[in-house]
Design a protein around this motif. Structure first.
Motif, short mmCIF file in Angstrom:
data_model
loop_
_atom_site.label_atom_id
_atom_site.label_comp_id
_atom_site.label_asym_id
_atom_site.label_seq_id
_atom_site.Cartn_x
_atom_site.Cartn_y
_atom_site.Cartn_z
N TYR B 90 0.81 -1.23 0.00
CA TYR B 90 0.00 0.00 0.00
C TYR B 90 0.85 1.28 0.00
O TYR B 90 0.35 2.35 -0.32
N ASP B 93 1.52 3.72 -3.15
CA ASP B 93 0.29 4.42 -3.56
C ASP B 93 -0.09 5.52 -2.57
O ASP B 93 -0.61 6.56 -2.97
N GLU B 393 -4.70 -6.83 -5.92
CA GLU B 393 -6.11 -7.11 -6.23
C GLU B 393 -6.21 -7.87 -7.56
O GLU B 393 -7.02 -8.78 -7.69
N ARG B 397 -7.84 -11.57 -8.30
CA ARG B 397 -8.86 -11.85 -9.32
C ARG B 397 -8.39 -12.96 -10.27
O ARG B 397 -9.16 -13.83 -10.66
N GLU B 400 -8.46 -16.24 -8.53
CA GLU B 400 -9.86 -16.66 -8.34
C GLU B 400 -10.36 -17.35 -9.62
O GLU B 400 -11.05 -18.37 -9.55
N TYR B 419 -6.59 -5.87 -15.64
CA TYR B 419 -7.10 -5.19 -14.45
C TYR B 419 -6.19 -4.01 -14.07
O TYR B 419 -6.66 -2.90 -13.80
N GLU B 422 -6.58 -1.25 -16.52
CA GLU B 422 -7.90 -0.62 -16.34
C GLU B 422 -7.87 0.38 -15.18
O GLU B 422 -8.38 1.49 -15.28
N ILE B 423 -7.23 -0.02 -14.08
CA ILE B 423 -7.22 0.83 -12.88
C ILE B 423 -6.13 1.90 -12.96
O ILE B 423 -6.37 3.05 -12.62
#
Lengths: 295, 430
Positions: B90, B93, B393, B397, B400, B419, B422-423
């Motif tokens: 974290y 960011d 994240e 995904r 998963e 992903y 995209e983010i």
């Protein structure tokens, strides 16, 4: 036409009386909604460079939505959830309960109390209670019941996740349906039923030709309230499955939360929220049109 | 008489107001009872040393919920003065968002700096070269295996040489004991654990061991990334790893707290805390004589070698908008003290980042942690870059999709890359 001093005074008084409600409405409903629309045109985030310097991205979030399989999945899941729990489950069971409660049943008050009971438990508490009943392993309530009948237990929230959240939401919403539909039933004069019976109508005919048509405004009102409130259900699903497994129960409210507060993409989350708002508005307008009444 | 009483009362009131005006309050965010307990003596020490009031603000316990609340408050500008992030992922960011105050100068000038492991110091350095967090604890994970189960079945307990050897061992366990052979955390419900406790440990031993490029971008298209997903794929397809529990809301509960103690899962990645809290003296479901019954392997590399990947556990930082930045930084140095590190180690089971803890008597009593603390000397790490939380994240995904058998290794890599793009946007991802 010139308004009299009296009319002007009344208008001012009305405005004064309404202003606290109006201010609250603006502060807590209209402003957040407008701000959400604004956010949806930005790349605002809770972390990363976009949190420091968010910028206007035009329709990029909406264009991303169109190609986002998870968004479409959440719409489909929401549709099935609303149809399964609000339109079919709660409505059918609520109507049956309302009709039964009009009769002189033994234990009538106990029956209505049982139906009202789910509303007494807060959403998250109800969610955790159901987790203990639907969990995997031999000790969970539902597994014990199926084992009693010689069947193999399973982890119900994993094997049938969407069905299970529909069942739980149906359980929770029957009371509201029952109350509204009971009110609707009570507006139909008893004489109408008596006349129908004297003319030889059987119970099925009475239900189809009299009860349902006369209750239609109440049913449509219920459908409106129930569909919109079910689209907004969050706590129950979050407590039960958090949208899993694999997005199988990721209704749109969970999807908005995940985008905004798990992926921390406030702009994109706001775009999804705006779409959900539009869907609710369209539903509302459609129902109101169908009712042909002013709400 | 009345006048004297009145004057006295006024004096007392004025004095009380003056004291209140002088006593500064430092607000510290903390979450989880163990973390709060670990900080108790530190809080008392800070209050005494600096004459301040320390208000410990309790946050929701699960890491995801904690971060959601903390980031929302940081965004709104009303977060506490000092807070921690659950993992290193974290930090970059949060730096990019402008939430953290730089502490490099104070940290380097501080007495305790020299005794920190190099890996901790390096992990604390952000992509811009500045230090923003106090790297006071290390999270060190290994593969924990049921030595008793393997020995009984006649399976080797030797350190696996490479990935292929590790997968063969997992298959042998399944064949000879019927137990699942190996668990790597995976899936969305496990949160950042899919990345922190699984993916990155394999990645550092792969053909492309780093994700951050020299220009601060993320390279997720490396061959190593696909190969790591390939390991997951093989474990899942051959039924060597339990998959169904990983799709539930608390995916660690069944495999780690039920299957592993029962011997139905023979090996899993776990952190230094597992000997104490998951299966040891503080566990609700302990394994008898855990240090003998459960052995550890370091995570082997794809083509050999052994990797002890270190991660920062709960790195603490100062809110860039703290009212009294200087005081907040001084308080942060107190949190970095060996005493606080050892207190955290006892309560949570992570490893102190200071070498000096080895000489601390209280730490010596934590016999399960002492050898792991020594191993941190050879720790390796992933270079940090903005977007690591998104990568975590994305890995969740992708894994998963593997758990649900919806894709293969290349497909999982595509999910991760898409992903992240995209983010973070195309510019941030190579």
């Amino acid at each position: 036409m010139v308004r009299s001093t009296y009319e002007k005074r009344v208008a001012r008084q009305l405005l004064l009386i309404l202003s606290p409600s109006l201010l609250l409405l603006i502060a807590f409903v209209i402003y957040p909604a407008v701000y959400s629309v604004y956010l949806s045109f930005t790349n605002e985030a809770l972390t990363g460079a976009a949190a420091l310097n968010p910028r206007f991205v035009g329709l990029r979030n909406y264009s991303r939505l169109l190609h986002d399989a998870k968004f479409w999945n959440s719409l489909l899941v929401t549709f099935l959830f609303v149809v399964g729990s609000a339109i079919i489950g709660q409505f059918v069971l609520g109507l049956i309960s309302a009709i039964l409660l009009r009769r002189n049943l033994a234990f009538k008050q106990l029956f209505s109390s049982i139906i009202l009971l789910p509303n007494a438990a807060p959403e998250v508490v109800a969610g955790f209670m159901w987790i203990s009943m639907l969990a995997g392993g031999e000790n969970a309530t539902l597994s014990r019941i199926v084992m009693f009948f010689g069947m193999t237990p399973t982890d119900w929230l994993q094997t049938f996740p969407l069905t299970m959240i529909i069942v739980v939401n149906t359980w929770r919403g029957i009371a509201t349906a029952m109350i509204l539909l009971t009110a609707g039933l009570s507006t139909i004069p008893k004489e109408v039923f008596e006349a129908a019976r004297m003319d030889g109508a059987n119970p099925s005919q009475i239900f189809r030709r009299i009860t349902l048509p006369l209750m239609m405004p109440t049913i449509l009102l219920y459908m409106l309230i129930s569909a919109v409130s079910t689209i907004a259900v969050f706590g129950l699903v979050y407590a039960l499955t958090r949208g899993g497994p694999g997005g199988a129960t990721e209704v749109i409210s969970i999807y908005i939360y995940n985008q905004s507060f798990t992926a921390f993409q406030l702009g994109y989350g706001a775009a999804v929220a705006v779409v959900a708002l539009v869907i609710s508005l369209v539903l509302g307008i459609a129902y109101v049109r169908a009712m042909k009444v002013q709400v | 008489m009345n006048k004297t009483v009145l004057v006295g009362l006024c004096a007392v009131t004025l004095s009380a107001f003056a004291t209140l005006a002088q006593a500064e309050t430092i607000r510290i965010a903390n979450h989880g009872q163990a973390g709060i307990n670990a900080m108790k003596s530190t809080v008392a020490r800070i209050e005494k040393k600096y004459g301040v009031t320390v208000e410990v603000v309790e946050y929701p316990s699960p890491d995801k919920d904690y971060m959601t609340k903390l980031l929302t408050e940081l965004g709104a500008g009303n977060a506490p003065d000092i807070f921690s992030a659950p993992t290193t992922a974290y930090v970059a960011d949060m730096v990019a968002a402008g939430y953290l105050a730089p502490i490099g100068a104070e940290f380097k000038a501080w007495d305790g700096y020299a005794s920190f492991y190099d890996v901790a110091k390096q992990l604390a350095v952000s992509p811009d070269g500045e230090t923003y967090v106090m790297p006071f604890m290390l999270g060190i994970q290994e593969i924990y295996f049921r030595r008793d189960v393997l020995e009984k079945a006649g399976i080797s307990t030797e350190q696996p040489k490479d990935w292929s050897d590790l997968l063969k061992r997992a298959a042998e366990i399944k064949e000879k004991t019927g137990a699942y052979g190996l668990l790597f955390p995976a899936g969305v419900s496990w949160g950042t654990g899919a990345f922190d406790e699984g993916f990155q440990h394999l990645l550092v031993g792969s053909k492309t061991p780093q994700l951050a490029t020299e220009d601060g971008k993320l390279d997720l298209t490396g061959e190593g990334v696909k190969d790591v997903f390939g390991v997951y794929k093989e474990l899942i397809d051959k039924d060597l790893m339990p998959t169904q529990p990983l799709l539930g809301p608390e995916p660690w509960v069944i495999p780690k707290y039920q299957m592993f103690p029962e011997g139905k899962l023979a090996a899993t990645t776990c952190g230094s805390w597992c000997y104490i809290f998951d299966w040891g003296r503080e566990s609700k479901n302990p394994i008898p004589d855990v240090e003998k019954a459960v052995g550890t392997w370091t995570i082997p590399g794809q083509a050999g070698g052994q990797y002890v990947l270190a991660n920062l556990a709960a790195p603490w930082g100062v809110n860039a908008k703290a009212e009294n930045l200087e005081l907040a930084k001084k308080v942060l140095m107190e949190i970095g003290s060996v005493e606080t590190q050892v207190s955290y180690a006892a309560e949570i089971g992570n490893i102190p980042a200071s070498k000096a803890a080895a000489q601390d008597q209280a730490f010596q009593k934590l016999t399960e942690l002492v050898p792991i603390h020594a191993a941190a000397e050879n720790g390796v790490y992933l270079k940090q870059a903005a977007g690591f939380a998104t990568v975590a994240e994305g890995v969740a995904r992708a894994t998963e999709a593997l758990l649900r058998k919806e894709t293969d290794a290349a497909g999982a890599q595509t999910i991760l890359v898409d992903y992240a793009r995209e983010i973070l946007g195309d510019d941030a991802v190579k």
